[in-house]
Write a protein that holds these residues in place. Sequence first.
Motif, short mmCIF file in Angstrom:
data_model
loop_
_atom_site.label_atom_id
_atom_site.label_comp_id
_atom_site.label_asym_id
_atom_site.label_seq_id
_atom_site.Cartn_x
_atom_site.Cartn_y
_atom_site.Cartn_z
N SER A 128 0.83 -1.21 0.00
CA SER A 128 0.00 0.00 0.00
C SER A 128 0.86 1.26 0.00
N GLY B 196 0.36 1.79 -4.77
CA GLY B 196 -1.00 1.66 -5.29
C GLY B 196 -1.19 2.24 -6.69
N CYS C 123 -2.18 -3.84 -8.45
CA CYS C 123 -1.94 -2.39 -8.44
C CYS C 123 -1.99 -1.77 -9.82
N GLN D 232 -10.26 -7.05 3.35
CA GLN D 232 -10.25 -6.47 2.01
C GLN D 232 -11.68 -6.40 1.46
#
Length: 482
Positions: free
Chosen positions: A232, A255, A287, A334
């Motif tokens: 992240s 990301g 990503c 998630q």
Amino acid sequence: MTDSTTPLKIDTDRTTMYVNGAWRPSHGQDRMHEINPATEEVIGFTPDGDAEDIDAAVQAARAALREWAGLTPVQRSAFLVAMADRLDQRADQAARLVTSENGVPLATSAAMVESASGVLRYYASLAETFPFEEARGTTVVRQEPIGVAGLILPWNGPLNLAYMKIAPALLAGCTTVLKPAPETSLSTAFIADAAEAAALPAGVINIVTGGREAGAALVTHAGVDKIAFTGSTAAGRAIAAQCGQAMKPGTFELGGKSASILLDDADLDVFLAQIIDVSLAGSGQSCKLSTRILVASDRYDEVCDALRNTLSPLVVGDPFDPATDFGPLAIERQRDRVEQYIRSGLEQGAKLLMGGGRPTHLPKGYYVEPTVFVGVENWMRIAQEEIFGPVLAVIPFDSDDDAVTLANDSAYGLGGAVYTTDTERGTNIARRVQTGTIGINGYRIDPLAPFGGYKQSGLGRELGPEGLAAYLQNKSIYHAVP
Ligand code: NAD
């Protein structure tokens, strides 16, 4: 050493770490569990490594450094090829474990494992051609290994993302300490297996399982010379700050919120044939995906209808079933996150073209329906923030300039695509999009070319010769002329 003809015996009740060429008891007593996201069943346990575990691994990597860095690149490349050979022999078994860990359809995990061995072979092939040492006038410019590399991984591609780091690090002459994601630690057994089959010197690859504590101990360890991180943007930013404090180089793959741009002359069939690969692979947990679909306004309705007609019949379900197109999300949190974003899209005024909920035929597993929002404006959270789920936002534009402005109105810049029957027009637009990679009439990661992000999508590059350079530092040896 294990035999290649029998399946690798995976220890699913693991209390050991792969350090200095052997599985050794972990210092930390805590353990983490892994859950199969399709069944919600626990599939195994791994140690939650602590700072002492990291220290033991770093010591092993440091001790191995002199011998490993002392080999020639060609000598090191032979180990990479041997590791790829072993991974190929284990490919089916490795793909099955990855699918059990993170829920990606088996065909996707098989492609990931294949790309992992492809990356090993690609870097092995650079051993002969990469300019590790060259004369420039009277100065010899050498590219020397940075040293011990700490590699921190996410859960969406445990083996392929690991080898995007391991392969160039090893060819460069670095030794490594790998910290996989807690959710996908079991499959790292295939990395240790490949290292053993290749008779890699002890300490060149070490694997410490654990969470943020282990990751943080790796980042701040004085014996680690470089960090390579995928995950992240929030964690990447924190790690980059620590690297900055220590003057430690880092590579950060973070990301994305990339855009596919459909120009008014686009061939819709070309776009639709690649919609899963380019925008929804792994149920959106990658990503590089183009999750914003920017469409020429006079074709907006046509594209929305075509998207619904193409995506509605696709199968959500058991990732081991060859008929399945979309597996579950990898982790319960998630799914929560994705559902929050779907709610925020509705709250901010976007409309659902399809999906938006959990599939009713799947009472178990962290499934979310493929979801497409229309009536999206680019300021909305679903257009600005990385959702990391099967959620697309379709946004109209009025001109090529408008499309570029919308594509660039993002904190991120990692992937993207332009669809057009006029290649020159498409290439001109691609030149103007602020992104590290972009495709014309499709998109894929090419191991020969650098991959990485502009803006908040990261720092540095993986793959290509640039990905090797990320593990090397330059030394100029000046020779005085009498
Ligand atoms: P994360 O970034 O928190 O974790 C990724 C890895 O970094 C894990 O191995 C984790 O243990 C480690 N880590 C986390 N914080 C750390 C720290 N401060 N120091 C050292 N190591 C640290 O990712 P997550 O929480 O698993 O997922 C959250 C979001 O990240 C997702 O929703 C998605 O948007 C994004 N993500 C991106 C990618 C990518 O490929 N770029 C991959 C996975 C997740």
